[in-house]
Scaffold this motif. Structure first.
Motif, PDB file in Angstrom:
ATOM      1  N   HIS A 233      35.791  33.922  32.389  1.00 17.02           N
ATOM      2  CA  HIS A 233      36.874  33.986  33.357  1.00 17.02           C
ATOM      3  C   HIS A 233      37.510  35.344  33.228  1.00 17.02           C
ATOM      4  O   HIS A 233      38.129  35.648  32.235  1.00 17.02           O
ATOM      5  CB  HIS A 233      37.903  32.875  33.105  1.00 17.02           C
ATOM      6  CG  HIS A 233      37.299  31.518  33.154  1.00 17.02           C
ATOM      7  ND1 HIS A 233      36.860  30.953  34.318  1.00 17.02           N
ATOM      8  CD2 HIS A 233      37.002  30.653  32.174  1.00 17.02           C
ATOM      9  CE1 HIS A 233      36.349  29.759  34.048  1.00 17.02           C
ATOM     10  NE2 HIS A 233      36.423  29.551  32.755  1.00 17.02           N
TER      11      HIS A 233
ATOM     12  N   ASN B  36      30.622  45.607  47.395  1.00 18.10           N
ATOM     13  CA  ASN B  36      30.318  44.911  46.156  1.00 18.10           C
ATOM     14  C   ASN B  36      29.217  45.647  45.391  1.00 18.10           C
ATOM     15  O   ASN B  36      29.264  45.728  44.167  1.00 18.10           O
ATOM     16  CB  ASN B  36      29.907  43.462  46.439  1.00 18.10           C
ATOM     17  CG  ASN B  36      29.959  42.622  45.178  1.00 18.10           C
ATOM     18  OD1 ASN B  36      30.948  42.631  44.453  1.00 18.10           O
ATOM     19  ND2 ASN B  36      28.880  41.909  44.916  1.00 18.10           N
TER      20      ASN B  36
ATOM     21  N   PHE C 271      30.279  39.599  35.326  1.00 19.98           N
ATOM     22  CA  PHE C 271      30.968  40.168  36.482  1.00 19.98           C
ATOM     23  C   PHE C 271      32.449  39.843  36.417  1.00 19.98           C
ATOM     24  O   PHE C 271      32.837  38.706  36.162  1.00 19.98           O
ATOM     25  CB  PHE C 271      30.343  39.634  37.773  1.00 19.98           C
ATOM     26  CG  PHE C 271      28.901  40.038  37.914  1.00 19.98           C
ATOM     27  CD1 PHE C 271      28.569  41.205  38.577  1.00 19.98           C
ATOM     28  CD2 PHE C 271      27.893  39.270  37.354  1.00 19.98           C
ATOM     29  CE1 PHE C 271      27.247  41.609  38.687  1.00 19.98           C
ATOM     30  CE2 PHE C 271      26.566  39.654  37.465  1.00 19.98           C
ATOM     31  CZ  PHE C 271      26.239  40.828  38.122  1.00 19.98           C
ATOM     32  N   GLN C 272      33.269  40.881  36.682  1.00 19.55           N
ATOM     33  CA  GLN C 272      34.720  40.722  36.636  1.00 19.55           C
ATOM     34  C   GLN C 272      35.254  40.035  37.887  1.00 19.55           C
ATOM     35  O   GLN C 272      36.393  39.588  37.898  1.00 19.55           O
ATOM     36  CB  GLN C 272      35.382  42.094  36.506  1.00 19.55           C
ATOM     37  CG  GLN C 272      34.922  42.891  35.332  1.00 19.55           C
ATOM     38  CD  GLN C 272      35.398  44.328  35.424  1.00 19.55           C
ATOM     39  OE1 GLN C 272      36.304  44.656  36.185  1.00 19.55           O
ATOM     40  NE2 GLN C 272      34.791  45.186  34.662  1.00 19.55           N
ATOM     41  N   ASP C 273      34.451  40.014  38.948  1.00 15.95           N
ATOM     42  CA  ASP C 273      34.843  39.407  40.228  1.00 15.95           C
ATOM     43  C   ASP C 273      36.048  40.096  40.845  1.00 15.95           C
ATOM     44  O   ASP C 273      36.936  39.461  41.401  1.00 15.95           O
ATOM     45  CB  ASP C 273      35.082  37.900  40.064  1.00 15.95           C
ATOM     46  CG  ASP C 273      33.816  37.170  39.643  1.00 15.95           C
ATOM     47  OD1 ASP C 273      32.703  37.641  39.974  1.00 15.95           O
ATOM     48  OD2 ASP C 273      33.926  36.127  38.971  1.00 15.95           O
ATOM     49  N   ARG C 274      36.057  41.422  40.778  1.00 13.25           N
ATOM     50  CA  ARG C 274      37.125  42.236  41.355  1.00 13.25           C
ATOM     51  C   ARG C 274      36.696  42.795  42.703  1.00 13.25           C
ATOM     52  O   ARG C 274      35.518  42.966  42.962  1.00 13.25           O
ATOM     53  CB  ARG C 274      37.471  43.404  40.423  1.00 13.25           C
ATOM     54  CG  ARG C 274      38.120  42.981  39.121  1.00 13.25           C
ATOM     55  CD  ARG C 274      38.372  44.157  38.206  1.00 13.25           C
ATOM     56  NE  ARG C 274      38.967  45.289  38.865  1.00 13.25           N
ATOM     57  CZ  ARG C 274      40.266  45.401  39.152  1.00 13.25           C
ATOM     58  NH1 ARG C 274      41.097  44.443  38.808  1.00 13.25           N
ATOM     59  NH2 ARG C 274      40.734  46.467  39.748  1.00 13.25           N
ATOM     60  N   ARG C 275      37.669  43.131  43.513  1.00 13.64           N
ATOM     61  CA  ARG C 275      37.407  43.761  44.807  1.00 13.64           C
ATOM     62  C   ARG C 275      37.873  45.214  44.833  1.00 13.64           C
ATOM     63  O   ARG C 275      37.826  45.861  45.863  1.00 13.64           O
ATOM     64  CB  ARG C 275      38.076  42.965  45.917  1.00 13.64           C
ATOM     65  CG  ARG C 275      37.524  41.556  46.024  1.00 13.64           C
ATOM     66  CD  ARG C 275      38.123  40.811  47.198  1.00 13.64           C
ATOM     67  NE  ARG C 275      37.807  39.404  47.150  1.00 13.64           N
ATOM     68  CZ  ARG C 275      36.678  38.870  47.583  1.00 13.64           C
ATOM     69  NH1 ARG C 275      35.727  39.642  48.059  1.00 13.64           N
ATOM     70  NH2 ARG C 275      36.490  37.573  47.517  1.00 13.64           N
TER      71      ARG C 275
ATOM     72  N   ILE D  66      31.737  41.425  42.152  1.00 11.22           N
ATOM     73  CA  ILE D  66      31.484  39.988  42.181  1.00 11.22           C
ATOM     74  C   ILE D  66      29.993  39.741  41.961  1.00 11.22           C
ATOM     75  O   ILE D  66      29.151  40.457  42.498  1.00 11.22           O
ATOM     76  CB  ILE D  66      31.927  39.410  43.543  1.00 11.22           C
ATOM     77  CG1 ILE D  66      33.433  39.619  43.714  1.00 11.22           C
ATOM     78  CG2 ILE D  66      31.555  37.931  43.661  1.00 11.22           C
ATOM     79  CD1 ILE D  66      33.935  39.343  45.120  1.00 11.22           C
TER      80      ILE D  66
ATOM     81  N   TYR E  50      40.253  42.394  31.022  1.00 10.93           N
ATOM     82  CA  TYR E  50      39.236  41.380  31.298  1.00 10.93           C
ATOM     83  C   TYR E  50      39.102  40.518  30.046  1.00 10.93           C
ATOM     84  O   TYR E  50      39.011  41.051  28.934  1.00 10.93           O
ATOM     85  CB  TYR E  50      37.900  42.063  31.622  1.00 10.93           C
ATOM     86  CG  TYR E  50      36.730  41.120  31.644  1.00 10.93           C
ATOM     87  CD1 TYR E  50      36.502  40.300  32.729  1.00 10.93           C
ATOM     88  CD2 TYR E  50      35.866  41.045  30.556  1.00 10.93           C
ATOM     89  CE1 TYR E  50      35.426  39.428  32.744  1.00 10.93           C
ATOM     90  CE2 TYR E  50      34.787  40.185  30.571  1.00 10.93           C
ATOM     91  CZ  TYR E  50      34.576  39.380  31.660  1.00 10.93           C
ATOM     92  OH  TYR E  50      33.519  38.508  31.677  1.00 10.93           O
TER      93      TYR E  50
ATOM     94  N   ASN F   9      29.763  46.984  41.613  1.00 13.36           N
ATOM     95  CA  ASN F   9      28.905  46.538  40.523  1.00 13.36           C
ATOM     96  C   ASN F   9      28.121  47.669  39.875  1.00 13.36           C
ATOM     97  O   ASN F   9      27.541  47.496  38.806  1.00 13.36           O
ATOM     98  CB  ASN F   9      27.974  45.422  40.984  1.00 13.36           C
ATOM     99  CG  ASN F   9      28.707  44.109  41.037  1.00 13.36           C
ATOM    100  OD1 ASN F   9      29.647  43.887  40.283  1.00 13.36           O
ATOM    101  ND2 ASN F   9      28.299  43.242  41.944  1.00 13.36           N
TER     102      ASN F   9
ATOM    103  N   ARG G 145      26.938  36.747  39.841  1.00 13.21           N
ATOM    104  CA  ARG G 145      26.662  35.541  39.074  1.00 13.21           C
ATOM    105  C   ARG G 145      26.326  35.959  37.638  1.00 13.21           C
ATOM    106  O   ARG G 145      25.363  36.672  37.409  1.00 13.21           O
ATOM    107  CB  ARG G 145      25.511  34.794  39.719  1.00 13.21           C
ATOM    108  CG  ARG G 145      25.268  33.463  39.137  1.00 13.21           C
ATOM    109  CD  ARG G 145      24.173  32.736  39.895  1.00 13.21           C
ATOM    110  NE  ARG G 145      24.072  31.415  39.367  1.00 13.21           N
ATOM    111  CZ  ARG G 145      24.252  30.323  40.076  1.00 13.21           C
ATOM    112  NH1 ARG G 145      24.511  30.419  41.351  1.00 13.21           N
ATOM    113  NH2 ARG G 145      24.143  29.152  39.511  1.00 13.21           N
ATOM    114  N   ASP G 146      27.107  35.473  36.690  1.00 14.01           N
ATOM    115  CA  ASP G 146      26.893  35.811  35.286  1.00 14.01           C
ATOM    116  C   ASP G 146      25.534  35.317  34.816  1.00 14.01           C
ATOM    117  O   ASP G 146      25.075  34.243  35.207  1.00 14.01           O
ATOM    118  CB  ASP G 146      27.965  35.172  34.405  1.00 14.01           C
ATOM    119  CG  ASP G 146      29.350  35.745  34.656  1.00 14.01           C
ATOM    120  OD1 ASP G 146      29.447  36.848  35.205  1.00 14.01           O
ATOM    121  OD2 ASP G 146      30.328  35.059  34.300  1.00 14.01           O
TER     122      ASP G 146
END
Length: 186
Positions: free
Chosen positions: A178, A61, A122-126, A113, A94, A65, A115-116
């Motif tokens: 989102h 992560n 954050f796109q919250d991608r892996r 991933i 996005y 990031n 916290r905005d």
């Protein structure tokens, strides 16, 4: 009387020519090349881009990031970018939520991933999102291109937002987001 009528006609024709000349720059404004006719003039633009995460690409992560794109409001007035999108050349996209950028502010959109907050989204991608040869495209809520930047082998030449960029970031953010992303690759 004939001389008087020809002066009026010359004045009318001169005025028409002046109006036509004055209208020309307005129609030509914003057209810098064949592809730019789809681009909308906006105070919101792409800023510095870190497309290649420093260090090993280990899919952690932290590494995800460290890959980000900055979206800047260069204008004086706040702009809400709800419904705007950021996409790569593969078409993965996005979607911005209720994000508000204050005048002369910016926000970083990170791949991983998190916290905005008002400085970072954050796109919250892996998976990695940006390739070493890619294009970032920012579109408004009417799907019109607002700005785009390319880098790598097929990117355009010097200057601009290419390569690795640091520097501070300041923004105003309101509400959540989102992110909707398709597969990834690096």
């Amino acid at each position: 009387m004939f001389r008087h009528a020809s002066r009026i006609a010359a004045a009318v024709l001169g005025s028409a020519a002046l109006v036509a000349t004055a209208a020309l720059p307005a129609t030509a404004a914003g057209h810098h090349g064949p592809a730019s006719h789809h681009q909308v003039r906006s105070a919101v633009v792409l800023g510095p881009i870190q497309y290649d995460s420093p260090g090993r690409d280990d899919h952690s992560n932290r590494s995800l990031n460290a890959e980000w794109v900055t979206v800047k409001n260069t204008g004086r007035w706040p702009v809400t970018i709800k419904g705007w999108t950021l996409s790569n050349k593969s078409g993965h996209t996005y979607h911005f939520g209720n994000v508000r950028l204050a005048g002369h502010s910016q926000v970083r959109v990170h791949t991983g991933i998190g916290r905005d907050n008002r400085f970072d989204l954050f796109q919250d991608r892996r998976n990695y999102f940006w390739d070493n040869s890619d294009t970032a495209t920012l579109r408004n809520d009417h799907r019109r291109v607002v700005d785009s930047e390319s880098w790598g082998r097929h990117g355009h030449g010097g200057g601009g937002h290419h390569g690795h960029w640091g520097g501070g970031h300041h923004g105003h953010w309101g509400g959540g987001h989102h992110g909707h992303w398709g597969g990834g690759h690096h």
